[in-house]
Motif scaffolding. Structure first.
Motif, PDB file in Angstrom:
ATOM      1  N   ALA A   1       0.808  -1.218   0.000  1.00 34.03           N
ATOM      2  CA  ALA A   1       0.000   0.000   0.000  1.00 34.03           C
ATOM      3  C   ALA A   1       0.841   1.268   0.000  1.00 34.03           C
ATOM      4  O   ALA A   1       0.314   2.363  -0.235  1.00 34.03           O
ATOM      5  CB  ALA A   1      -0.927   0.008   1.222  1.00 34.03           C
ATOM      6  N   ALA A   2       2.148   1.143   0.251  1.00 30.82           N
ATOM      7  CA  ALA A   2       3.021   2.313   0.302  1.00 30.82           C
ATOM      8  C   ALA A   2       3.203   2.917  -1.087  1.00 30.82           C
ATOM      9  O   ALA A   2       2.998   2.243  -2.112  1.00 30.82           O
ATOM     10  CB  ALA A   2       4.376   1.932   0.885  1.00 30.82           C
ATOM     11  N   GLU A   3       3.580   4.176  -1.126  1.00 32.84           N
ATOM     12  CA  GLU A   3       3.888   4.826  -2.393  1.00 32.84           C
ATOM     13  C   GLU A   3       5.120   4.156  -2.988  1.00 32.84           C
ATOM     14  O   GLU A   3       6.214   4.227  -2.418  1.00 32.84           O
ATOM     15  CB  GLU A   3       4.142   6.313  -2.151  1.00 32.84           C
ATOM     16  CG  GLU A   3       4.340   7.118  -3.426  1.00 32.84           C
ATOM     17  CD  GLU A   3       4.538   8.589  -3.135  1.00 32.84           C
ATOM     18  OE1 GLU A   3       5.050   9.291  -4.017  1.00 32.84           O
ATOM     19  OE2 GLU A   3       4.192   9.025  -2.007  1.00 32.84           O
ATOM     20  N   GLN A   4       4.949   3.524  -4.132  1.00 32.10           N
ATOM     21  CA  GLN A   4       5.984   2.642  -4.649  1.00 32.10           C
ATOM     22  C   GLN A   4       7.235   3.373  -5.129  1.00 32.10           C
ATOM     23  O   GLN A   4       8.324   2.774  -5.175  1.00 32.10           O
ATOM     24  CB  GLN A   4       5.426   1.773  -5.783  1.00 32.10           C
ATOM     25  CG  GLN A   4       4.332   0.837  -5.327  1.00 32.10           C
ATOM     26  CD  GLN A   4       4.789  -0.150  -4.266  1.00 32.10           C
ATOM     27  OE1 GLN A   4       5.668  -0.976  -4.519  1.00 32.10           O
ATOM     28  NE2 GLN A   4       4.213  -0.071  -3.067  1.00 32.10           N
ATOM     29  N   GLU A   5       7.135   4.609  -5.464  1.00 32.17           N
ATOM     30  CA  GLU A   5       8.300   5.358  -5.945  1.00 32.17           C
ATOM     31  C   GLU A   5       9.014   6.110  -4.829  1.00 32.17           C
ATOM     32  O   GLU A   5       9.998   6.812  -5.085  1.00 32.17           O
ATOM     33  CB  GLU A   5       7.861   6.354  -7.028  1.00 32.17           C
ATOM     34  CG  GLU A   5       7.197   5.711  -8.236  1.00 32.17           C
ATOM     35  CD  GLU A   5       8.080   4.644  -8.877  1.00 32.17           C
ATOM     36  OE1 GLU A   5       9.298   4.875  -8.997  1.00 32.17           O
ATOM     37  OE2 GLU A   5       7.537   3.575  -9.236  1.00 32.17           O
ATOM     38  N   ARG A   6       8.561   5.940  -3.615  1.00 29.41           N
ATOM     39  CA  ARG A   6       9.137   6.677  -2.493  1.00 29.41           C
ATOM     40  C   ARG A   6       9.912   5.728  -1.591  1.00 29.41           C
ATOM     41  O   ARG A   6       9.392   4.702  -1.173  1.00 29.41           O
ATOM     42  CB  ARG A   6       8.032   7.369  -1.696  1.00 29.41           C
ATOM     43  CG  ARG A   6       8.538   8.295  -0.600  1.00 29.41           C
ATOM     44  CD  ARG A   6       7.370   8.950   0.114  1.00 29.41           C
ATOM     45  NE  ARG A   6       7.824   9.875   1.138  1.00 29.41           N
ATOM     46  CZ  ARG A   6       7.026  10.500   1.984  1.00 29.41           C
ATOM     47  NH1 ARG A   6       5.706  10.293   1.903  1.00 29.41           N
ATOM     48  NH2 ARG A   6       7.506  11.323   2.890  1.00 29.41           N
ATOM     49  N   ASP A   7      11.171   6.076  -1.295  1.00 31.79           N
ATOM     50  CA  ASP A   7      11.987   5.236  -0.444  1.00 31.79           C
ATOM     51  C   ASP A   7      11.533   5.298   1.013  1.00 31.79           C
ATOM     52  O   ASP A   7      11.016   6.312   1.481  1.00 31.79           O
ATOM     53  CB  ASP A   7      13.462   5.644  -0.533  1.00 31.79           C
ATOM     54  CG  ASP A   7      14.128   5.137  -1.808  1.00 31.79           C
ATOM     55  OD1 ASP A   7      13.504   4.309  -2.508  1.00 31.79           O
ATOM     56  OD2 ASP A   7      15.260   5.556  -2.088  1.00 31.79           O
ATOM     57  N   LEU A   8      11.758   4.194   1.704  1.00 29.39           N
ATOM     58  CA  LEU A   8      11.408   4.053   3.112  1.00 29.39           C
ATOM     59  C   LEU A   8      12.677   3.855   3.936  1.00 29.39           C
ATOM     60  O   LEU A   8      13.695   3.390   3.414  1.00 29.39           O
ATOM     61  CB  LEU A   8      10.489   2.838   3.299  1.00 29.39           C
ATOM     62  CG  LEU A   8       9.190   2.835   2.498  1.00 29.39           C
ATOM     63  CD1 LEU A   8       8.515   1.473   2.593  1.00 29.39           C
ATOM     64  CD2 LEU A   8       8.256   3.927   2.998  1.00 29.39           C
ATOM     65  N   PRO A   9      12.650   4.181   5.235  1.00 30.80           N
ATOM     66  CA  PRO A   9      13.828   3.938   6.078  1.00 30.80           C
ATOM     67  C   PRO A   9      14.070   2.446   6.236  1.00 30.80           C
ATOM     68  O   PRO A   9      13.145   1.685   6.532  1.00 30.80           O
ATOM     69  CB  PRO A   9      13.442   4.590   7.411  1.00 30.80           C
ATOM     70  CG  PRO A   9      11.938   4.583   7.419  1.00 30.80           C
ATOM     71  CD  PRO A   9      11.522   4.778   5.984  1.00 30.80           C
ATOM     72  N   TRP A  10      15.314   2.039   6.011  1.00 28.89           N
ATOM     73  CA  TRP A  10      15.605   0.603   6.081  1.00 28.89           C
ATOM     74  C   TRP A  10      17.066   0.370   6.412  1.00 28.89           C
ATOM     75  O   TRP A  10      17.951   0.818   5.686  1.00 28.89           O
ATOM     76  CB  TRP A  10      15.249  -0.071   4.757  1.00 28.89           C
ATOM     77  CG  TRP A  10      15.394  -1.561   4.758  1.00 28.89           C
ATOM     78  CD1 TRP A  10      16.294  -2.305   4.053  1.00 28.89           C
ATOM     79  CD2 TRP A  10      14.608  -2.501   5.511  1.00 28.89           C
ATOM     80  NE1 TRP A  10      16.115  -3.641   4.318  1.00 28.89           N
ATOM     81  CE2 TRP A  10      15.086  -3.783   5.209  1.00 28.89           C
ATOM     82  CE3 TRP A  10      13.546  -2.353   6.412  1.00 28.89           C
ATOM     83  CZ2 TRP A  10      14.533  -4.940   5.775  1.00 28.89           C
ATOM     84  CZ3 TRP A  10      13.007  -3.492   6.982  1.00 28.89           C
ATOM     85  CH2 TRP A  10      13.490  -4.769   6.662  1.00 28.89           C
ATOM     86  N   LEU A  11      17.338  -0.293   7.521  1.00 28.45           N
ATOM     87  CA  LEU A  11      18.675  -0.709   7.936  1.00 28.45           C
ATOM     88  C   LEU A  11      19.678   0.443   7.921  1.00 28.45           C
ATOM     89  O   LEU A  11      20.799   0.315   7.410  1.00 28.45           O
ATOM     90  CB  LEU A  11      19.173  -1.865   7.060  1.00 28.45           C
ATOM     91  CG  LEU A  11      18.329  -3.143   7.099  1.00 28.45           C
ATOM     92  CD1 LEU A  11      18.926  -4.202   6.196  1.00 28.45           C
ATOM     93  CD2 LEU A  11      18.177  -3.659   8.526  1.00 28.45           C
ATOM     94  N   GLY A  12      19.275   1.555   8.466  1.00 32.56           N
ATOM     95  CA  GLY A  12      20.166   2.700   8.544  1.00 32.56           C
ATOM     96  C   GLY A  12      20.235   3.529   7.286  1.00 32.56           C
ATOM     97  O   GLY A  12      20.909   4.560   7.253  1.00 32.56           O
ATOM     98  N   GLY A  13      19.552   3.110   6.224  1.00 29.01           N
ATOM     99  CA  GLY A  13      19.504   3.861   4.972  1.00 29.01           C
ATOM    100  C   GLY A  13      18.073   3.937   4.486  1.00 29.01           C
ATOM    101  O   GLY A  13      17.141   4.091   5.286  1.00 29.01           O
ATOM    102  N   THR A  14      17.890   3.838   3.194  1.00 33.31           N
ATOM    103  CA  THR A  14      16.550   3.843   2.621  1.00 33.31           C
ATOM    104  C   THR A  14      16.456   2.798   1.528  1.00 33.31           C
ATOM    105  O   THR A  14      17.467   2.369   0.950  1.00 33.31           O
ATOM    106  CB  THR A  14      16.188   5.222   2.022  1.00 33.31           C
ATOM    107  OG1 THR A  14      17.119   5.536   0.965  1.00 33.31           O
ATOM    108  CG2 THR A  14      16.221   6.307   3.087  1.00 33.31           C
ATOM    109  N   ALA A  15      15.241   2.383   1.237  1.00 31.64           N
ATOM    110  CA  ALA A  15      14.990   1.413   0.167  1.00 31.64           C
ATOM    111  C   ALA A  15      13.536   1.521  -0.243  1.00 31.64           C
ATOM    112  O   ALA A  15      12.675   1.917   0.542  1.00 31.64           O
ATOM    113  CB  ALA A  15      15.310  -0.007   0.631  1.00 31.64           C
ATOM    114  N   GLY A  16      13.253   1.150  -1.482  1.00 31.73           N
ATOM    115  CA  GLY A  16      11.889   1.151  -1.969  1.00 31.73           C
ATOM    116  C   GLY A  16      11.091  -0.005  -1.378  1.00 31.73           C
ATOM    117  O   GLY A  16      11.653  -1.016  -0.942  1.00 31.73           O
TER     118      GLY A  16
END
Length: 249
Positions: free
Chosen positions: A96-111
């Motif tokens: 359901a998340a905005e697919q083109e927007r990165d999310l916080p993940w393991l100290g960085g970001t990822a789609g």
């Protein structure tokens, strides 16, 4: 190659769930030193909770801080229920998340789709430890393509885990799916090539089999070196599995 990584993640989780023992084998040691079957399941629940939190952008788990494994104080059935709840919530939230927007993940970001593929890799790897312990068969479908893609995309993790500078040279990966389809990644004319059946490739990059015990071939000196250091997760390289620990399928 793939359908929806979110629905496939749920299907893979459900299939592994059906193989998890709830009897005394829950406390059995797996091939991963110090990891019981219960700890493996608790870890899968924790990682799914991290992904759910990342999609919601709330809580410390969104920054990649897993909770303490709870398999010993929760017991088998509560831990499995928690894993079911968290993996379903993670798949829904990521989808359901905005697919083109990165999310916080393991100290960085990822789609969102990359995080879902990471969860698929976790289910494959930790699931292999579980089935190796309980001695039950596991059937793979072309859903494994998400794990293959993630293993290709994280090629450089193995170099960094061993303190090596990843080469600029791109590899060509030619992976045969369980259905017999050929999945190709990278330049067609690359000098460095990796050729493998999908399951063997995933066993190698998740460090569940030594390179001597899988049918993964390399063409080119750099590709051959990579087979000895490949891993699809960040951080220090673990002990992995020894040569001959598992017979080649």
């Amino acid at each position: 190659m793939v359908s929806s990584v979110y629905t496939d993640l749920m299907d893979d989780g459900d299939e592994l769930d059906a193989l998890v023992p709830l009897d005394e084998q829950w406390y059995s040691q797996t091939p991963a030193p110090g990891w019981t079957v219960g700890r493996q399941v608790a870890h899968l629940a924790d990682v799914a909770a991290m992904a759910r939190a990342a999609a919601a952008r709330t809580g410390p788990d969104a920054n990649g801080t897993p909770r303490r494994p709870l398999e010993l104080i929760e017991g088998p059935e509560p831990t499995v229920r928690r894993w079911r709840t968290e993996r379903a919530a993670a798949a829904r939230a990521l989808g359901a998340a905005e697919q083109e927007r990165d999310l916080p993940w393991l100290g960085g970001t990822a789609g969102p789709s990359l995080i879902a593929a990471a969860l698929a890799m976790e289910v494959f790897g930790h699931g292999q430890d579980i089935v190796d312990t309980v001695g039950r068969g596991r059937t793979h479908t072309d859903r494994i393509g998400h794990v293959v893609w993630f293993g290709v995309r994280t090629r450089d993790f193995g170099y960094r885990a061993h303190g090596l500078e990843p080469p600029e040279t791109r590899f060509r990966f030619e992976i045969t799916a369980p259905s017999g389809a050929l999945w190709g990644f990278g330049p067609d004319d690359a000098d460095q090539r990796v050729i493998a059946p999908a399951v063997d490739f995933c066993l190698l990059v998740t460090c569940r089999r030594h390179r001597d015990d899988v049918d993964v071939k390399a063409a080119g000196r750099e590709a051959d070196r990579w087979l000895g250091i490949a891993q699809s997760y960040p951080g220090p390289a673990g002990a992995g599995r020894g040569p001959g620990q598992f017979r080649r399928r």
